[in-house]
Design a protein around this motif. Structure first.
Motif, short mmCIF file in Angstrom:
data_model
loop_
_atom_site.label_atom_id
_atom_site.label_comp_id
_atom_site.label_asym_id
_atom_site.label_seq_id
_atom_site.Cartn_x
_atom_site.Cartn_y
_atom_site.Cartn_z
N ARG A 140 0.93 6.17 -2.58
CA ARG A 140 0.22 7.33 -2.13
C ARG A 140 1.19 8.38 -1.89
NH1 ARG A 140 -5.27 6.04 -1.45
NH2 ARG A 140 -5.46 8.31 -1.10
N CYS A 187 -0.85 -2.38 -3.93
CA CYS A 187 -2.20 -2.47 -3.07
C CYS A 187 -2.38 -3.93 -2.67
CB CYS A 187 -3.19 -1.62 -3.30
SG CYS A 187 -4.74 -1.98 -2.14
N PHE A 233 -5.58 3.07 4.96
CA PHE A 233 -6.52 1.79 5.23
C PHE A 233 -5.78 0.51 5.86
CE2 PHE A 233 -9.92 3.13 2.00
CZ PHE A 233 -10.48 4.13 2.85
N THR A 246 -10.94 -2.69 -8.01
CA THR A 246 -9.61 -2.27 -8.44
C THR A 246 -8.76 -1.44 -7.23
OG1 THR A 246 -8.51 -0.83 -10.16
CG2 THR A 246 -10.30 0.19 -9.53
N ALA A 247 -7.74 -0.99 -7.80
CA ALA A 247 -6.54 -0.66 -6.68
C ALA A 247 -5.62 0.27 -6.85
CB ALA A 247 -6.07 -1.88 -6.10
N CYS A 248 -4.91 0.89 -6.13
CA CYS A 248 -4.01 1.81 -6.22
C CYS A 248 -2.75 0.82 -6.73
CB CYS A 248 -3.67 2.79 -5.14
SG CYS A 248 -4.95 3.51 -4.76
N ASN A 258 0.90 -1.35 -0.08
CA ASN A 258 0.17 0.19 -0.02
C ASN A 258 0.80 1.40 -0.02
OD1 ASN A 258 -1.73 -2.62 0.85
ND2 ASN A 258 -3.34 -0.69 0.89
N VAL A 283 -5.08 -4.73 -0.74
CA VAL A 283 -6.62 -4.58 -0.52
C VAL A 283 -7.45 -4.51 -1.49
CG1 VAL A 283 -7.87 -3.32 1.04
CG2 VAL A 283 -5.82 -3.28 1.81
N HIS A 284 -7.41 -3.64 -2.39
CA HIS A 284 -8.16 -3.40 -3.68
C HIS A 284 -9.87 -2.99 -2.93
CE1 HIS A 284 -6.02 -5.71 -7.04
NE2 HIS A 284 -5.21 -5.61 -5.96
N CYS A 285 -9.66 -1.79 -2.39
CA CYS A 285 -11.03 -1.05 -2.04
C CYS A 285 -11.95 -0.60 -3.06
CB CYS A 285 -10.68 -0.31 -1.00
SG CYS A 285 -10.13 1.23 -1.40
N ARG A 286 -11.37 -0.54 -4.02
CA ARG A 286 -12.13 0.75 -4.96
C ARG A 286 -13.06 0.10 -6.28
NH1 ARG A 286 -8.62 5.20 -4.62
NH2 ARG A 286 -9.62 6.06 -6.12
N CYS A 288 -1.05 3.81 2.42
CA CYS A 288 -2.53 4.05 2.61
C CYS A 288 -3.01 3.95 4.03
CB CYS A 288 -3.21 3.25 1.66
SG CYS A 288 -4.93 3.36 1.75
S1 SF4 Z 1 -6.61 0.35 0.16
FE1 SF4 Z 1 -7.94 1.24 -1.46
S2 SF4 Z 1 -7.20 3.57 -1.22
FE2 SF4 Z 1 -5.73 2.26 -0.26
S3 SF4 Z 1 -4.04 1.83 -1.73
FE3 SF4 Z 1 -5.57 0.13 -1.73
S4 SF4 Z 1 -7.04 0.77 -3.26
FE4 SF4 Z 1 -5.90 2.45 -2.78
#
Ligand code: SF4
Lengths: 621, 87
Positions: free
Chosen positions: A76, A286, A498, A281-283, A73, A288-291, A496
């Protein structure tokens, strides 16, 4: 071991000059990177009482110390400047793929001053910076700008761009990379627009130097496994932040119709989201893939957009909420400010404080077409949209009547960012009141305060006993202080929120993990205690910046409604903020910070920060 | 009559439905069960090292301390949520 640092480019758009230097190592030692080092430049280079939309404002693109490194993560960065929305420090965190691409183009940080004579963009590639003509892109919405840049510069480039809202100096304009990765808060897009800067494009992809490649590989594997075992991470990966809507709504803590209500329709529950969504999807980097990638040509919605463009605006149709979210992103408008300011105007209209003469026609709760039209008008500064485009500044500018302030859900002139009504959970209220960029949850939201964790576990995390009951004031300064510091460190590292300990779980990444990541990635030895101190230092530095802009203890407060109007329904019915207990809590918070009762740092601490930051200026000597 | 249980996200994905009904075991002369017993029957954990679920009984949040005691009877409506916050 030598610490690995990249380059900082100082770009003067008026003179069209670029100076590139090594990122000052002293700043890295004391503030890491990202938000931390950005604040040093803001403190040192921003002239006193600068017009946020004037050429003297300093716009800083700063990647985190770990941005782009193969650790979980780490995708950012922060964009900082004086905010045209709040008039104090502006700072916004952004994910996506641009931050890593900027680092891989050779740059830790861009410090941008001046104003170009015509629209330009900045191209970064393998250690070089070019200022180029952006005429062909000016006027395009966000996705069209990105597509055009890709067509002209190659498919692999990553761009951070503004849309029409930024060009037209909307005070809550975003900087966007890809469809939904926004530096959303504080109007950083308007600052770009004021500099005639349409985009920053990163075209490089050079591998980053790593202090200990095998060590970092092993650590990445270990931390990924650790994170993926977390229930919270699994949840975010399945449902994203849309999940937050239902529990907040059930509790009766949902900002609804500008805070006149606290519960709204179950149509916007996460369980209703699947038909609207293609995939997650994700940044970059990542775990997690929260998007969500939605079916209407955009990404999202997150909880903020669902709550504020839905419940707060009186809209209960999920399709429309998602389309409004997409429209905000296409125009480059912050969903949080838009979803606070439009409902504010709706309540003013409902109460007769403003009328058709000002608004150009009825402004009614739940009127989707009116909201859609207003978003476009805001981005073009047309009609009543021009009034709202000035956000909270519309009152001092004389575009809204003074009594409108009584209904504005904002702190330090920044509209509140999230969908939770904090009258019930007192630590949330304190966090919103003291956050350095204004009413905001991402600076310090002590989310664990509603998890009812066992006493001993909370004590281990917070370092002292705290009250488990979210509705009491006692000890809440401690949970906010913990979150202030660790989130500042996350932002300085480019990690991130999160996956950060304290964000809905005690089991995510904390200082001891960060310390190992920093050592293996860039070779800097910094122990967990040092990191806690760095977090404290960032908060203190931000306090100094804001005090220089004239903020005092009186600004660490809440919207009138939170003190005076009890929550009307649900489990939270009757709750509001007690002024006396709130002021006591502010006293306790200041004391824990080592500030005096007016919120001032000691002279010694101020001198220490001045010494640390003095290297952050135009040209090192 | 039975106890009606509603599951928020993502618990509904785990148990495979948004709502279930749980009947008391009349054959065992059961007249009530606690939240902890109910959760066990549904295969849902109401507490782990990352926190506790938020539980509403007939629209009111059940205090954490009541999870082992509060008697649930036929006709009660229980709602289970993971209480995440943030944005
Ligand atoms: S948790 Fe969500 S906001 Fe954070 S890096 Fe992953 S996809 Fe981006």
């Amino acid at each position: 071991m030598k610490t690995i640092v990249g380059k900082t480019a100082i770009i003067d758009l008026s003179a069209r000059t670029v100076a590139v230097e090594d990122t000052p190592i002293q700043l890295v030692y004391h503030l890491l990177g990202g938000r931390g080092v950005n604040m040093a430049y803001l403190y040192r280079m921003l002239p006193l009482k600068t017009d946020a939309l004037g050429p003297e404002n300093v716009l800083i693109f700063g990647t985190g110390l770990l941005t782009g490194y193969p650790v979980p993560n780490s995708g950012r960065m922060n964009i900082s400047a004086k905010s045209p929305e709040s008039g104090i420090l502006g700072d916004s965190n952004m994910g996506g793929f641009f931050p890593a691409a900027m680092k891989k183009s050779g740059f830790d940080r861009l410090v941008i001053t001046g104003r170009a004579n015509w629209p330009v963009y900045v191209l970064l590639s393998n250690g070089s910076v070019e200022i180029r003509d952006a005429d062909p892109y000016w006027g395009l919405i966000v996705p069209d700008t990105q597509t055009a840049l890709e067509q002209d510069l190659g498919k692999g480039v990553r761009s951070a761009v503004i849309g029409p809202a930024g060009e037209n100096l909307v005070r809550f304009a975003t900087v966007m990379n890809a469809r939904k990765n926004a530096a959303g808060r504080c109007g950083m897009g308007a600052v770009m627009g004021s500099k005639n800067l349409k985009a920053v494009v990163a075209a490089g992809d050079a591998p980053l130097k790593i202090a200990d490649p095998p060590g970092l590989r092993a650590l990445r594997k270990e931390l990924t496994k650790y994170l993926q075992a977390s229930k919270i991470i699994q949840i975010y990966g399945k449902v994203g932040t849309a999940l937050l809507y239902e529990p907040a709504n059930k509790l009766g803590a949902m900002r609804t119709k500008n805070g006149q209500m606290n519960q709204w329709s179950s149509n916007l529950n996460a369980s209703e989201i699947d038909p609207h969504i293609d995939r997650m999807t994700a940044c970059s980097d990542c775990t997690v893939h929260c998007r969500h990638v939605n079916k209407y040509g955009g990404e999202g919605p997150d909880f903020v957009a669902t709550a504020l463009l839905g419940a707060n605006t009186g809209i209960d149709d999920f399709t429309e909420v998602i389309k409004l979210n997409n429209l905000c992103n296409d125009l480059g408008i912050d969903t949080a400010s838009a979803g606070t300011l439009i409902p504010w105007a709706m309540e003013l209209y409902q109460r007769g404080i403003i009328d058709d003469k000002q608004t150009g026609g009825p402004l009614l709760w739940g009127d989707v077409e009116r909201v859609r039209g207003l978003l476009v008008d805001i981005s073009e500064r047309r009609g009543f949209g021009d009034v709202l485009a000035d956000s909270s500044q519309s009152i001092p500018l004389g575009k809204m009547p003074p009594e409108a302030a009584d209904y504005l859900i904002a702190v330090k002139n920044l509209p509140q960012s999230d969908g939770h009504d904090p009258r019930y959970i007192k630590s949330f209220a304190l966090g919103v009141a003291v956050a350095s960029r204004g009413a905001d949850h991402l600076r310090n939201r002590p989310t664990m305060d509603i998890l009812r964790l066992p006493d001993d576990l909370r004590e281990r995390v917070y370092g002292a006993p705290t009250e488990g009951d979210p509705t009491v004031y006692e000890t809440k300064e401690r949970v906010v202080d913990f979150s202030d510091k660790i989130f500042a460190v996350c932002d300085a590292l480019g990690i991130c929120r999160f996956v950060c300990q304290g964000w809905n779980s005690p089991k995510l990444l904390g200082y001891r993990h960060f310390s190992r990541m920093i050592k293996e990635a860039v070779g800097l030895e910094v122990d967990p205690g040092d990191l806690d101190e760095i977090g404290r230092r960032v908060i203190d530095l931000e306090r100094l910046i804001n005090q220089r802009e004239g903020l005092t203890r009186a600004d660490d407060t809440l919207p009138r409604r939170y003190f005076e109007d009890p929550m009307p329904s649900g489990h939270t019915k009757g709750h509001k903020i007690d002024r006396k207990q709130f002021e006591n809590l502010i006293d306790c918070y200041y004391e824990l910070k080592g500030w005096d009762l007016e919120g001032n740092l000691t002279p010694e601490r101020t001198a220490e920060i001045q010494e640390i930051t003095k290297i952050a200026r135009m040209s090192p000597d | 009559m039975a106890i009606r249980v509603t599951f928020g996200e993502p618990i509904c994905r785990q148990v495979g439905s948004r709502e279930k009904e749980v009947s008391l075991r009349k054959e065992d002369s059961e007249t009530s069960i606690t939240l902890v017993q109910l959760a066990r029957r549904l295969g849902v954990k109401i507490e782990d090292s990352e926190g506790s679920l938020m539980i509403l009984v007939n629209g009111k949040v059940a205090p954490h301390t009541s999870h082992h005691e509060l008697p649930l009877q036929d006709g009660d409506h229980v709602e289970l949520f993971v209480p995440l916050a943030g944005g």
